[in-house]
Design a protein around this motif. Structure first.
Motif, PDB file in Angstrom:
ATOM      1  N   ASP A 105       0.959  -1.070  -0.033  1.00 18.69           N
ATOM      2  CA  ASP A 105       0.167   0.112   0.075  1.00 18.69           C
ATOM      3  C   ASP A 105       0.980   1.183  -0.051  1.00 18.69           C
ATOM      4  O   ASP A 105       2.208   1.142   0.259  1.00 18.69           O
ATOM      5  CB  ASP A 105      -0.977   0.073   1.247  1.00 18.69           C
ATOM      6  CG  ASP A 105      -1.983  -1.035   1.237  1.00 18.69           C
ATOM      7  OD1 ASP A 105      -2.491  -1.265   0.021  1.00 18.69           O
ATOM      8  OD2 ASP A 105      -2.226  -1.619   2.436  1.00 18.69           O
ATOM      9  N   THR A 107       0.715   5.870  -0.729  1.00 22.47           N
ATOM     10  CA  THR A 107       0.172   7.224  -1.063  1.00 22.47           C
ATOM     11  C   THR A 107       0.662   7.666  -2.286  1.00 22.47           C
ATOM     12  O   THR A 107       2.093   7.763  -2.467  1.00 22.47           O
ATOM     13  CB  THR A 107       0.006   8.105   0.262  1.00 22.47           C
ATOM     14  OG1 THR A 107       1.281   8.365   0.443  1.00 22.47           O
ATOM     15  CG2 THR A 107      -0.686   7.520   1.398  1.00 22.47           C
ATOM     16  N   ASP A 120      -4.719   7.136  -2.711  1.00 18.67           N
ATOM     17  CA  ASP A 120      -4.192   6.060  -1.868  1.00 18.67           C
ATOM     18  C   ASP A 120      -3.712   5.212  -3.020  1.00 18.67           C
ATOM     19  O   ASP A 120      -4.410   4.756  -3.994  1.00 18.67           O
ATOM     20  CB  ASP A 120      -5.252   5.599  -1.076  1.00 18.67           C
ATOM     21  CG  ASP A 120      -5.531   6.529  -0.016  1.00 18.67           C
ATOM     22  OD1 ASP A 120      -4.756   6.893   0.507  1.00 18.67           O
ATOM     23  OD2 ASP A 120      -6.536   6.388   0.442  1.00 18.67           O
ATOM     24  N   SER A 141      -8.574  10.546  -3.115  1.00 18.50           N
ATOM     25  CA  SER A 141      -8.935  10.832  -1.782  1.00 18.50           C
ATOM     26  C   SER A 141     -10.466  11.215  -1.613  1.00 18.50           C
ATOM     27  O   SER A 141     -11.160  11.698  -2.412  1.00 18.50           O
ATOM     28  CB  SER A 141      -8.093  11.953  -1.424  1.00 18.50           C
ATOM     29  OG  SER A 141      -8.578  12.440   0.040  1.00 18.50           O
TER      30      SER A 141
END
Length: 204
Positions: A105, A107, A120, A141
């Protein structure tokens, strides 16, 4: 030996066993990640991992110059590992943050003269060493929503490459209109255009 002394020794023994179990669970998890996720963990503090912050520039399908800053996070932090190791019970999948050892994961922020796009990330490595990447999904987002009248990043295609301080991704886009809806036209090649971006590691 008095009764109070025996009780003290008993509880000290329990504490010692509890600590030994904690240490065992923590390090079993850690060494498993060293083996199964070499792109995310290393005993060498100076190792060059896929995990980290990356930055590059590209021109979107409208030829707008943009800067992308992307951060891939560790699947499990030391603090999270310690918390899981301290639990009396654990899930069958073990201490790992996910059963899927290839998942990551992160950003991303994409900036241009029109504003800031916040995402994300959710993706996979294709190979155990992490040098070849599978698809990376960019989710806008919920707080800011997609930038209007803009080609927003939808995903990075399968086949991305990482080596040392260099990361190469090929981006696909979704156009968002002024009303916030998506738009595409098969007659306009911009809407199906893929852009390759070369990123370099941002050293902390």
């Amino acid at each position: 030996m008095t009764k109070s002394t025996k009780l003290l020794l008993f509880f000290l023994g329990l504490a010692g066993i509890s600590w030994a179990v904690y240490e065992c669970k923590y390090y079993v998890s850690y060494y498993a990640d060293l083996s199964e996720r070499p792109w995310a963990y290393s005993r060498d503090e100076n190792a060059k991992l896929l995990v980290g912050t990356w930055q590059g520039e590209f021109h979107d399908p409208d030829n707008v110059l943009k800067t992308i800053r992307l951060t891939i996070v560790k699947p499990m932090t030391d603090e999270e590992r310690a918390q899981k190791a301290s639990r009396r019970t654990r899930k069958r999948s073990g201490l790992g943050s996910r059963a899927d050892k290839q998942h990551f994961d992160g950003t991303a922020n994409v900036t241009s003269k029109f504003g800031n796009e916040v995402y994300d990330l959710s993706g996979h490595v294709e190979t155990r060493d992490g040098h070849r990447l599978d698809v990376i999904h960019f989710q806008g987002s919920d707080e800011t929503g997609p930038l209007r009248n803009n080609f927003n990043v939808a995903l990075a295609l399968e086949g991305g490459q990482w080596q040392n301080d260099d990361l190469t991704l090929t981006l696909a886009f979704t156009f968002t209109t002024n009303t916030g809806s998506g738009y595409s036209s098969s007659a306009d090649p911009r809407y199906d255009k893929k852009i390759t971006v070369h990123l370099t590691r941002i050293k902390s």
